[in-house]
Design an enzyme around this catalytic site. Structure first.
Site, mmCIF file in Angstrom:
data_model
loop_
_atom_site.group_PDB
_atom_site.id
_atom_site.type_symbol
_atom_site.label_atom_id
_atom_site.label_comp_id
_atom_site.label_asym_id
_atom_site.label_seq_id
_atom_site.Cartn_x
_atom_site.Cartn_y
_atom_site.Cartn_z
ATOM 1 N N LYS A 13 0.831 -1.219 0.000
ATOM 2 C CA LYS A 13 0.000 0.000 0.000
ATOM 3 C C LYS A 13 0.863 1.265 0.000
ATOM 4 C CE LYS A 13 -2.327 -0.544 3.784
ATOM 5 N NZ LYS A 13 -1.919 -1.878 4.251
ATOM 6 N N ARG A 88 -10.117 1.571 7.784
ATOM 7 C CA ARG A 88 -9.733 0.197 8.075
ATOM 8 C C ARG A 88 -10.862 -0.568 8.756
ATOM 9 N NH1 ARG A 88 -3.965 0.702 8.144
ATOM 10 N NH2 ARG A 88 -2.874 -1.204 8.666
ATOM 11 N N ARG A 125 11.435 -7.526 4.777
ATOM 12 C CA ARG A 125 11.641 -6.085 4.979
ATOM 13 C C ARG A 125 12.322 -5.832 6.331
ATOM 14 N NH1 ARG A 125 6.166 -2.732 4.651
ATOM 15 N NH2 ARG A 125 5.787 -3.289 6.802
ATOM 16 N N ARG A 137 10.497 -1.597 12.101
ATOM 17 C CA ARG A 137 9.198 -1.227 12.660
ATOM 18 C C ARG A 137 8.873 -2.134 13.842
ATOM 19 N NH1 ARG A 137 4.526 -0.369 8.215
ATOM 20 N NH2 ARG A 137 3.362 -1.428 9.854
ATOM 21 N N ARG A 148 -1.871 -8.473 13.001
ATOM 22 C CA ARG A 148 -2.234 -7.522 11.937
ATOM 23 C C ARG A 148 -3.023 -8.228 10.832
ATOM 24 N NH1 ARG A 148 3.614 -5.588 10.784
ATOM 25 N NH2 ARG A 148 2.793 -4.467 8.984
HETATM 26 P P1 ADP Z 1 0.286 -2.200 7.683
HETATM 27 O O1 ADP Z 1 -0.833 -2.027 6.709
HETATM 28 O O2 ADP Z 1 1.522 -2.748 7.065
HETATM 29 O O3 ADP Z 1 -0.096 -2.992 8.900
HETATM 30 P P2 ADP Z 1 0.214 0.669 8.490
HETATM 31 O O4 ADP Z 1 1.422 1.536 8.514
HETATM 32 O O5 ADP Z 1 -0.878 1.026 7.566
HETATM 33 O O6 ADP Z 1 0.793 -0.784 8.230
HETATM 34 O O7 ADP Z 1 -0.404 0.586 9.971
HETATM 35 C C1 ADP Z 1 0.385 0.277 11.094
HETATM 36 C C2 ADP Z 1 -0.473 0.241 12.355
HETATM 37 O O8 ADP Z 1 -1.029 1.537 12.591
HETATM 38 C C3 ADP Z 1 -1.689 -0.692 12.328
HETATM 39 O O9 ADP Z 1 -1.363 -2.015 12.663
HETATM 40 C C4 ADP Z 1 -2.592 -0.031 13.373
HETATM 41 O O10 ADP Z 1 -2.165 -0.318 14.682
HETATM 42 C C5 ADP Z 1 -2.351 1.446 13.135
HETATM 43 N N1 ADP Z 1 -3.292 2.020 12.146
HETATM 44 C C6 ADP Z 1 -2.976 2.590 10.948
HETATM 45 N N2 ADP Z 1 -4.071 3.020 10.315
HETATM 46 C C7 ADP Z 1 -5.118 2.714 11.113
HETATM 47 C C8 ADP Z 1 -6.525 2.882 11.020
HETATM 48 N N3 ADP Z 1 -7.091 3.458 9.944
HETATM 49 N N4 ADP Z 1 -7.302 2.422 12.053
HETATM 50 C C9 ADP Z 1 -6.768 1.860 13.125
HETATM 51 N N5 ADP Z 1 -5.451 1.649 13.280
HETATM 52 C C10 ADP Z 1 -4.620 2.077 12.291
#
Ligand code: ADP
Length: 190
Positions: A13, A88, A125, A137, A148
């Protein structure tokens, strides 16, 4: 153009949102990046989100909706944006409609990759970052990743039905090389 990128962790993404933002000249709005910045800065939101993110769970809807609403209100987002990692949950998607204040989402792009591929990508990664001395991370480990993936399946995947019902969903095979995926996304938008 107002776009949403949907996809499980490791689907690419962030990479694709960045490339599309260059091609379309609109900003990439990543709630993951915003939250990581908040954690690094030690803001109130960051302090609240840090442990939840480290476990791989979703942070509360109100918190991310507040972040994204503020960001969308900034002038560079007036002509459009690419949402990366938001919404999400179906509740977030419903709140987004209010935040947009009369504007509409033009398209929702789903990046589809099978689960084994995702594990390899994310753990790869993390390993690469470790080897080159970069920060890994906090949620790029097997335990958090499994949380996740479950969060994606249970809380985020239902959004594909939500947006398909609105006729907005386009699904792209994201196991292809990066540039092929970008090309497929551009084609899906057109
Ligand atoms: P990935 O899709 O690889 O898990 P992101 O960087 O999009 O990574 O998100 C990392 C973390 O940030 C998620 O696991 C969650 O804890 C939090 N997060 C990000 N966006 C949202 C969202 N829209 N709603 C709730 N939590 C979020």
């Amino acid at each position: 153009m107002r776009l949403v990128l949907l996809g499980p962790p490791g689907a690419g993404k962030g990479t694709q949102a960045y490339k599309l933002s260059q091609i379309l000249a609109i900003p990439q709005l990543s709630t993951g990046d915003m939250l990581r910045a908040a954690v690094a800065e030690g803001t109130e939101i960051g302090r609240h989100a840090a442990d939840i993110m480290q476990r791989g769970e979703l942070v509360p809807d109100e918190l991310v909706v507040e972040l994204i609403a503020e960001r969308i209100a900034q002038s560079d987002a007036a002509r459009g944006f690419i949402l990366d990692g938001f919404p999400r949950t179906v509740a977030q998607a419903e709140r987004l409609d209010h935040v947009l204040n009369g504007h509409e989402i033009d398209g929702v792009l789903e990046l589809k990759v099978d689960e084994q591929h995702l594990l390899d990508r994310i753990l790869g990664r993390a390993m690469q970052a470790r080897e080159s001395g970069e920060a890994v991370r906090a949620d790029d480990n097997e335990e958090a990743l499994s949380v996740r993936l479950t969060a994606y399946a249970n809380q985020t995947k239902p959004l594909t039905d939500y947006y398909a019902a609105k006729g907005l969903l386009r699904t792209v095979d994201a196991s292809q090389p990066v540039d092929r995926v970008t090309a497929a996304l551009v084609e899906a938008i057109e």
